[in-house]
Design a protein around this motif. Structure first.
Motif, PDB file in Angstrom:
ATOM      1  N   HIS A 181      -0.286 -10.140  15.443  1.00 34.22           N
ATOM      2  CA  HIS A 181      -0.685  -8.928  16.162  1.00 34.22           C
ATOM      3  C   HIS A 181      -1.477  -8.006  15.224  1.00 34.22           C
ATOM      4  CE1 HIS A 181       1.603 -10.065  19.581  1.00 34.22           C
ATOM      5  NE2 HIS A 181       2.748 -10.054  18.955  1.00 34.22           N
ATOM      6  N   ASN A 182      -2.052  -6.956  15.800  1.00 33.71           N
ATOM      7  CA  ASN A 182      -2.748  -5.963  14.981  1.00 33.71           C
ATOM      8  C   ASN A 182      -1.769  -5.407  13.939  1.00 33.71           C
ATOM      9  OD1 ASN A 182      -4.327  -5.055  17.974  1.00 33.71           O
ATOM     10  ND2 ASN A 182      -5.394  -5.895  16.224  1.00 33.71           N
ATOM     11  N   GLY A 183      -2.254  -5.338  12.712  1.00 34.19           N
ATOM     12  CA  GLY A 183      -1.413  -4.762  11.654  1.00 34.19           C
ATOM     13  C   GLY A 183      -0.441  -5.754  11.037  1.00 34.19           C
ATOM     14  N   ALA A 184      -0.522  -7.029  11.417  1.00 30.65           N
ATOM     15  CA  ALA A 184       0.424  -8.030  10.896  1.00 30.65           C
ATOM     16  C   ALA A 184       0.209  -8.306   9.405  1.00 30.65           C
ATOM     17  CB  ALA A 184       0.295  -9.328  11.685  1.00 30.65           C
ATOM     18  N   GLY A 185      -1.022  -8.143   8.946  1.00 31.48           N
ATOM     19  CA  GLY A 185      -1.308  -8.395   7.527  1.00 31.48           C
ATOM     20  C   GLY A 185      -2.388  -9.442   7.307  1.00 31.48           C
ATOM     21  N   LYS A 186      -3.048  -9.864   8.370  1.00 37.42           N
ATOM     22  CA  LYS A 186      -4.042 -10.952   8.278  1.00 37.42           C
ATOM     23  C   LYS A 186      -5.224 -10.556   7.390  1.00 37.42           C
ATOM     24  CE  LYS A 186      -4.729 -10.866  12.741  1.00 37.42           C
ATOM     25  NZ  LYS A 186      -3.905  -9.703  13.103  1.00 37.42           N
ATOM     26  N   THR A 187      -5.797  -9.383   7.666  1.00 33.32           N
ATOM     27  CA  THR A 187      -6.967  -8.950   6.895  1.00 33.32           C
ATOM     28  C   THR A 187      -6.605  -8.785   5.421  1.00 33.32           C
ATOM     29  OG1 THR A 187      -7.951  -7.878   8.803  1.00 33.32           O
ATOM     30  CG2 THR A 187      -8.679  -7.092   6.654  1.00 33.32           C
ATOM     31  N   THR A 188      -5.428  -8.271   5.171  1.00 27.81           N
ATOM     32  CA  THR A 188      -5.000  -8.077   3.776  1.00 27.81           C
ATOM     33  C   THR A 188      -4.910  -9.428   3.067  1.00 27.81           C
ATOM     34  OG1 THR A 188      -3.778  -6.114   4.491  1.00 27.81           O
ATOM     35  CG2 THR A 188      -3.198  -7.019   2.343  1.00 27.81           C
ATOM     36  N   ILE A 189      -4.377 -10.438   3.758  1.00 26.94           N
ATOM     37  CA  ILE A 189      -4.300 -11.783   3.157  1.00 26.94           C
ATOM     38  C   ILE A 189      -5.714 -12.289   2.872  1.00 26.94           C
ATOM     39  CG2 ILE A 189      -3.716 -14.211   3.620  1.00 26.94           C
ATOM     40  CD1 ILE A 189      -1.272 -13.206   5.185  1.00 26.94           C
ATOM     41  N   TYR A 230       0.879  -1.181   0.000  1.00 31.06           N
ATOM     42  CA  TYR A 230       0.000   0.000   0.000  1.00 31.06           C
ATOM     43  C   TYR A 230       0.914   1.228   0.000  1.00 31.06           C
ATOM     44  CZ  TYR A 230      -3.732  -3.000   2.062  1.00 31.06           C
ATOM     45  OH  TYR A 230      -4.661  -3.958   2.327  1.00 31.06           O
ATOM     46  N   ASP A 231       0.962   1.950  -1.062  1.00 23.79           N
ATOM     47  CA  ASP A 231       1.777   3.175  -1.133  1.00 23.79           C
ATOM     48  C   ASP A 231       3.160   2.989  -0.510  1.00 23.79           C
ATOM     49  OD1 ASP A 231      -0.423   4.473  -2.210  1.00 23.79           O
ATOM     50  OD2 ASP A 231      -1.202   4.966  -0.207  1.00 23.79           O
ATOM     51  N   GLY A 232       3.856   1.983  -0.944  1.00 23.51           N
ATOM     52  CA  GLY A 232       5.229   1.798  -0.440  1.00 23.51           C
ATOM     53  C   GLY A 232       5.312   0.930   0.803  1.00 23.51           C
ATOM     54  N   LEU A 233       4.193   0.733   1.524  1.00 28.41           N
ATOM     55  CA  LEU A 233       4.225  -0.143   2.714  1.00 28.41           C
ATOM     56  C   LEU A 233       3.930  -1.583   2.279  1.00 28.41           C
ATOM     57  CD1 LEU A 233       3.869  -0.385   6.037  1.00 28.41           C
ATOM     58  CD2 LEU A 233       1.499  -0.679   5.343  1.00 28.41           C
ATOM     59  N   THR A 234       4.845  -2.499   2.609  1.00 28.01           N
ATOM     60  CA  THR A 234       4.598  -3.902   2.255  1.00 28.01           C
ATOM     61  C   THR A 234       3.788  -4.550   3.380  1.00 28.01           C
ATOM     62  OG1 THR A 234       6.680  -3.936   1.060  1.00 28.01           O
ATOM     63  CG2 THR A 234       5.679  -6.064   1.521  1.00 28.01           C
ATOM     64  N   ALA A 235       2.482  -4.674   3.170  1.00 34.01           N
ATOM     65  CA  ALA A 235       1.594  -5.221   4.213  1.00 34.01           C
ATOM     66  C   ALA A 235       1.661  -6.741   4.230  1.00 34.01           C
ATOM     67  CB  ALA A 235       0.158  -4.765   3.970  1.00 34.01           C
ATOM     68  N   VAL A 236       1.867  -7.359   3.060  1.00 32.35           N
ATOM     69  CA  VAL A 236       2.005  -8.826   2.961  1.00 32.35           C
ATOM     70  C   VAL A 236       3.209  -9.090   2.064  1.00 32.35           C
ATOM     71  CG1 VAL A 236       0.924 -10.970   2.172  1.00 32.35           C
ATOM     72  CG2 VAL A 236      -0.459  -9.223   3.313  1.00 32.35           C
ATOM     73  N   PRO A 255     -20.396 -22.969   0.855  1.00 33.70           N
ATOM     74  CA  PRO A 255     -19.040 -22.795   0.312  1.00 33.70           C
ATOM     75  C   PRO A 255     -18.122 -23.920   0.740  1.00 33.70           C
ATOM     76  CG  PRO A 255     -19.339 -21.382   2.206  1.00 33.70           C
ATOM     77  CD  PRO A 255     -20.669 -22.022   1.954  1.00 33.70           C
ATOM     78  N   ARG A 256     -17.134 -24.195  -0.114  1.00 34.35           N
ATOM     79  CA  ARG A 256     -16.148 -25.223   0.245  1.00 34.35           C
ATOM     80  C   ARG A 256     -15.070 -24.642   1.146  1.00 34.35           C
ATOM     81  NH1 ARG A 256     -15.786 -29.392  -3.708  1.00 34.35           N
ATOM     82  NH2 ARG A 256     -13.545 -29.387  -3.416  1.00 34.35           N
ATOM     83  N   VAL A 257     -14.951 -23.303   1.089  1.00 37.17           N
ATOM     84  CA  VAL A 257     -13.946 -22.630   1.919  1.00 37.17           C
ATOM     85  C   VAL A 257     -14.633 -21.490   2.665  1.00 37.17           C
ATOM     86  CG1 VAL A 257     -11.810 -21.276   1.896  1.00 37.17           C
ATOM     87  CG2 VAL A 257     -12.140 -23.107   0.222  1.00 37.17           C
ATOM     88  N   LEU A 258     -14.423 -21.443   3.980  1.00 30.84           N
ATOM     89  CA  LEU A 258     -15.029 -20.375   4.774  1.00 30.84           C
ATOM     90  C   LEU A 258     -13.903 -19.541   5.385  1.00 30.84           C
ATOM     91  CD1 LEU A 258     -17.711 -19.254   5.846  1.00 30.84           C
ATOM     92  CD2 LEU A 258     -17.444 -20.750   7.822  1.00 30.84           C
ATOM     93  N   ILE A 259     -13.958 -18.233   5.138  1.00 26.53           N
ATOM     94  CA  ILE A 259     -12.902 -17.338   5.607  1.00 26.53           C
ATOM     95  C   ILE A 259     -13.499 -16.365   6.609  1.00 26.53           C
ATOM     96  CG2 ILE A 259     -11.261 -15.552   4.876  1.00 26.53           C
ATOM     97  CD1 ILE A 259     -10.852 -17.150   2.332  1.00 26.53           C
ATOM     98  N   LEU A 260     -13.003 -16.416   7.834  1.00 20.01           N
ATOM     99  CA  LEU A 260     -13.605 -15.635   8.919  1.00 20.01           C
ATOM    100  C   LEU A 260     -12.558 -14.698   9.515  1.00 20.01           C
ATOM    101  CD1 LEU A 260     -15.210 -18.743  10.692  1.00 20.01           C
ATOM    102  CD2 LEU A 260     -16.393 -17.157   9.169  1.00 20.01           C
ATOM    103  N   ASP A 261     -12.803 -13.394   9.395  1.00 23.09           N
ATOM    104  CA  ASP A 261     -11.843 -12.415   9.906  1.00 23.09           C
ATOM    105  C   ASP A 261     -12.226 -12.041  11.330  1.00 23.09           C
ATOM    106  OD1 ASP A 261      -9.809 -10.608  10.109  1.00 23.09           O
ATOM    107  OD2 ASP A 261     -10.326  -9.477   8.303  1.00 23.09           O
ATOM    108  N   GLU A 262     -11.436 -12.440  12.284  1.00 27.45           N
ATOM    109  CA  GLU A 262     -11.666 -12.166  13.712  1.00 27.45           C
ATOM    110  C   GLU A 262     -13.107 -12.503  14.125  1.00 27.45           C
ATOM    111  OE1 GLU A 262      -9.311 -10.455  15.791  1.00 27.45           O
ATOM    112  OE2 GLU A 262      -7.847  -9.753  14.335  1.00 27.45           O
ATOM    113  N   PRO A 263     -13.542 -13.762  13.952  1.00 31.32           N
ATOM    114  CA  PRO A 263     -14.959 -14.085  14.169  1.00 31.32           C
ATOM    115  C   PRO A 263     -15.456 -13.912  15.599  1.00 31.32           C
ATOM    116  CG  PRO A 263     -13.663 -16.094  13.861  1.00 31.32           C
ATOM    117  CD  PRO A 263     -12.756 -14.949  13.544  1.00 31.32           C
TER     118      PRO A 263
END
Ligand code: ATP
Length: 314
Positions: free
Chosen positions: A35-43, A11-17, A151-159
Motif C-alpha cells: 500500500h501507499n507508505g509501505a516502504g517500496k520507494t525507500t527500498i 527517518y527521524d525515528g520512523l522505521t520506513a524499512v 543495465p543488468r538490473v532495471l528498477i521501476l518505481d510505479e511505472p
C-alpha cells in the motif's frame, strides 16, 4: 544477482524499512507490492544507491553498494516515481544528456540512444519537446533513459502510475521486452500489475516483508474444482469418500453441470488427487465437464495476509 540482507531505513525515528531480506536471480521480474507508505520507494532508493541504509547490506553482482556504489550504479537503470525529466528539452537532447550521466562512451552513444528510442517506440517523438508529450510518452522517455547504458538490473518505481489502459499495455510490453536482457524490479500498489507482468512478488507492509513467492505457486489454489453432471444428493457422498479429500463444498453453477470445491489432504500436490477423482467419476459413468486446481487471485491473498496481521495485533 541481487542480495539484500536485513535492509533497514529510519527517518527521524520512523522505521520506513525494517530488516528486509531477499535475493533476486538474473532475468526475474519481481514486483514489490504494498500500500501507499509501505516502504517500496525507500527500498528502491537504497537499491539504486540514492539513499543510505540505516542498517543491513545490498550486493549486486557481488559488489557491495556502500563500498562500490559507482560500479553498482553502472549496472542499474532506474525510473524514479517522479520522472527525472527536463521538460524544456527535446527527447533526443535529453537522452544525449542522460547518456553522459550514465557514462556511455562517445563511440557508443549514438547507437545506444537509437536503440533506446526504438525499444521504447519513441521514434516519432524523438525531436519533440518533452513538455509537449502525454504522460504515457513521458514514462517511455523515463524508461529510455533508464535502459540507455544496457543495465543488468532495471528498477521501476510505479511505472504505470497515471497511465491510461492503452499506455499501461504499452508499458507492460516494454517491461517484458527489457526483461529479456535484464533483471527487473518494479513497485506497485496495484495487484493486477503484479499479476500481469511479474514472475514473483514480494509484499511489503509497514516496512516489513510479509510475503515472498513465485506468482505461479502463490496463485495455485490448495483445492480442486470439479464439474460433473451429478447433483449433490449423489456426488457429495461419493466425493467425500475418495481417499485424499477432506471435505467437499458445492459451488454456484456456471454453465452445464454441478461444481464442487474439494479440500485436499495433500495440499502440495492437487494433481495427485485429481487423477483419483477422474477415475472414480469415470467408474460411476458420470459426465466430467471440468477438473482443475482452484486458482486464487492476489486480492484474496492480500486480504488473507491482512486478516493474519489483524489477528496478530489483537
Ligand atoms: P507510495 O506507494 O505512496 O510511494 P511507498 O511504499 O513507496 O509509498 P515510501 O515512500 O518508501 O513508501 O515511504 C515509507 C514511509 O517512510 C512512509 O511512512 C513515508 O511517509 C516515510 N518517508 C518516506 N520518505 C521520507 C522522508 N524523506 N522523510 C521522512 N519520512 C519519509
Amino acid at each position: 544477482m541481487i542480495r539484500v540482507e536485513a535492509l533497514t531505513r529510519t527517518y527521524d525515528g520512523l522505521t520506513a524499512v525494517d530488516r528486509v531480506s531477499f535475493e533476486i536471480g538474473t532475468g526475474e521480474i519481481v514486483g514489490l507490492l504494498g500500500h501507499n507508505g509501505a516502504g517500496k520507494t525507500t527500498i528502491m532508493k537504497m537499491l539504486t544507491g540514492y539513499l543510505e541504509p540505516t542498517g543491513g547490506s545490498i550486493e549486486i553482482d557481488g559488489l557491495d553498494i556502500t563500498t562500490e556504489r559507482e560500479a553498482v550504479q553502472q549496472r542499474i537503470g532506474y525510473l524514479p516515481e517522479n520522472d527525472p525529466l527536463y521538460y524544456e528539452m527535446t527527447v533526443i537532447d535529453y537522452l544525449d544528456y542522460a547518456a553522459t550521466l550514465h557514462g556511455v562512451p562517445d563511440a557508443e552513444r549514438t547507437g545506444r540512444i537509437r536503440e533506446a528510442i526504438i525499444q521504447t517506440e519513441l521514434s516519432s517523438k524523438a525531436t519533440n519537446t518533452i513538455g509537449t508529450l502525454s504522460r504515457g510518452f513521458c514514462q517511455r522517455v523515463g524508461v529510455a533513459q533508464a535502459i540507455l547504458h544496457n543495465p543488468r538490473v532495471l528498477i521501476l518505481d510505479e511505472p504505470t502510475n497515471g497511465l491510461d489502459p492503452t499506455q499501461v499495455q504499452h508499458m507492460r510490453d516494454l517491461i517484458r521486452a527489457v526483461a529479456e536482457h535484464a533483471t527487473v524490479i518494479l513497485s506497485t500498489h496495484i495487484l493486477q500489475e503484479v499479476q500481469a507482468i511479474c514472475s514473483r512478488v514480494i509484499i511489503i507492509h509497514d516496512g516489513q516483508k510479509v510475503l515472498d513467492s513465485a506468482l505461479d505457486e502463490l496463485l495455485a489454489g490448495k483445492r480442486l474444482q470439479v464439474t460433473v453432471d451429478a447433483g449433490p444428493e449423489r456426488a457429495l457422498e461419493l466425493l467425500n469418500a475418495i481417499n485424499g479429500i477432506v471435505s467437499v463444498e458445492p459451488m454456484a453453477q456456471r454453465g452445464p453441470g454441478y461444481r464442487y470445491a474439494l479440500d485436499l489432504a495433500d495440499k502440495d500436490d492437487p494433481a495427485e488427487t485429481a487423477h483419483i477423482v477422474a477415475s472414480r467419476i469415470a467408474t460411476e459413468g458420470w459426465k466430467l465437464y471440468a477438473l482443475q486446481p482452484e486458482r486464487r487471485d492476489l486480492e484474496q491473498i492480500f486480504s488473507e495476509i491482512s486478516a493474519i496481521e489483524r489477528t496478530q495485533t489483537t
